[in-house]
Scaffold this active site. Structure first.
Site, PDB file in Angstrom:
ATOM      1  CB  SER A   1     -40.661 -81.096  -5.900  1.00 15.82           C
ATOM      2  OG  SER A   1     -40.396 -80.805  -4.548  1.00 15.82           O
TER       3      SER A   1
ATOM      4  CG  HIS B   1     -39.239 -76.376  -3.102  1.00 19.10           C
ATOM      5  ND1 HIS B   1     -40.508 -76.002  -2.700  1.00 19.10           N
ATOM      6  CD2 HIS B   1     -39.360 -77.670  -3.528  1.00 19.10           C
ATOM      7  CE1 HIS B   1     -41.351 -77.003  -2.889  1.00 19.10           C
ATOM      8  NE2 HIS B   1     -40.678 -78.027  -3.377  1.00 19.10           N
TER       9      HIS B   1
ATOM     10  CG  HIS C   1     -43.871 -89.756  -2.099  1.00 17.95           C
ATOM     11  ND1 HIS C   1     -42.643 -90.392  -2.146  1.00 17.95           N
ATOM     12  CD2 HIS C   1     -44.699 -90.609  -1.418  1.00 17.95           C
ATOM     13  CE1 HIS C   1     -42.722 -91.561  -1.507  1.00 17.95           C
ATOM     14  NE2 HIS C   1     -43.954 -91.713  -1.061  1.00 17.95           N
TER      15      HIS C   1
ATOM     16  CG  ASP D   1     -45.741 -98.657  -3.640  1.00 13.73           C
ATOM     17  OD1 ASP D   1     -46.425 -98.404  -2.636  1.00 13.73           O
ATOM     18  OD2 ASP D   1     -44.515 -98.926  -3.590  1.00 13.73           O
ATOM     19  CB  ALA D   2     -43.721 -93.664  -3.765  1.00 13.65           C
TER      20      ALA D   2
ATOM     21  CG  ASP E   1     -41.718 -84.178  -0.272  1.00 11.16           C
ATOM     22  OD1 ASP E   1     -41.951 -84.311   0.943  1.00 11.16           O
ATOM     23  OD2 ASP E   1     -41.989 -83.137  -0.896  1.00 11.16           O
TER      24      ASP E   1
ATOM     25  CD  GLU F   1     -49.380 -87.984  -5.258  1.00 14.16           C
ATOM     26  OE1 GLU F   1     -50.095 -88.648  -4.465  1.00 14.16           O
ATOM     27  OE2 GLU F   1     -48.314 -87.441  -4.927  1.00 14.16           O
TER      28      GLU F   1
END
Length: 276
Positions: free
Chosen positions: A97, A18, A41, A139-140, A160, A115
């Site tokens: 985040s 971060h 994510h 789906d990411a 992430d 997500e």
């Protein structure tokens, strides 16, 4: 390796990730052009450090609490981002985040969060209610490619994942290669845990062979020697980091190393170009 955010919120990996993410976005914002910030994510967005999950690991004591105990001014921006979600006193809540990126938005910027986990996306939508952000449940890796290039032209993709799946690194490698073909000048940030050097070295070689010209690696090793079978740290791969960010990076990394080094260890934060 299971890395669900709720068990590890506010640990040393979060502090490094971060802190660098804030510095990266602010460097890009030195230009007036709009940015699209995409978090593939996103997790829950906000975490209670007093929850059963967080208390089970106790990792915040070695992360955010150490950052707050430090007086180094280069950590002020990070501490301010954490304080922004806490009414008073020390950090009881920890911003993921999504909450940190929302704090950084200018009127011309856009925030897209994704997500897949049903419970987490439900929590995320509640946490981000009222914020200027679009929340997806997809789906990411499919979303990562589908949104490139962003409408604004400029932007950052933050990847992430929890690294629960054995093919996670392979999916990242393949998607990053495809993403770079679609958006060669785009900025991408890939977070990773460090458990053993051999596994990580093999992945670095696979990424190196992609031939991406500007691929920066940042690795935070907590201990002075590898501790077999346990969490040894974390890091970021950053594609196309802006010049202002890379120039300011060394003193920030040193401030983080000093704040987060475990007792009896100096720790190490390595930063260099993967192709170098």
């Amino acid at each position: 390796m299971n890395y669900r955010h709720s068990f590890h919120a506010g640990n040393s990996a979060d502090v490094v990730k971060h802190s660098l993410l804030i510095a990266l976005v602010r460097a890009l914002q030195q230009k007036e052009g709009a940015l699209t910030l995409i978090d593939t994510h996103a997790g829950c967005g906000l975490y209670d450090l007093g929850s059963d999950e967080a208390q089970r690991t106790g990792e915040a004591a070695w992360g955010v609490l150490r950052a707050f105990a430090s007086t180094h001014p280069l950590l002020d921006d990070y501490r301010a981002a954490v304080k922004a979600v806490n009414a008073s006193g020390g950090p009881r809540l920890y911003p993921g985040s999504p909450k940190i990126l929302a704090q950084l938005l200018r009127p011309q910027d856009f925030l897209i969060l994704n997500e897949k986990h049903p419970k987490d996306v439900y929590a995320l939508r509640g946490v981000m209610r009222g914020a200027s952000a679009a929340v997806h449940q997809r789906d990411a890796y499919e979303l990562w490619l589908a949104l490139l290039p962003p409408r604004t032209g400029r932007g950052v993709v933050i990847v992430d994942p929890p690294y629960e799946q054995p093919d996670e690194r392979a999916r990242i490698t393949g998607t990053l290669a495809a993403a770079h073909r679609k958006w060669a000048h785009g900025v991408t940030v890939v977070w990773f845990p460090l458990k053993d050097r051999a596994t990580h070295w093999r992945w670095k070689e696979q990424l190196r062979r992609l031939g991406i010209p500007k691929l920066l690696r940042v690795e935070h090793w907590l201990y002075d020697s590898e501790q077999p079978g346990i969490y040894n740290g974390a890091g970021l791969f950053i594609v196309n980091p802006p010049y202002a960010f890379t120039q300011a990076l060394p003193p920030l990394l040193e401030a983080l190393r000093q704040a987060l080094a475990p007792e009896g260890h100096k720790g190490e934060i390595i930063s260099d170009w993967l192709g170098a």
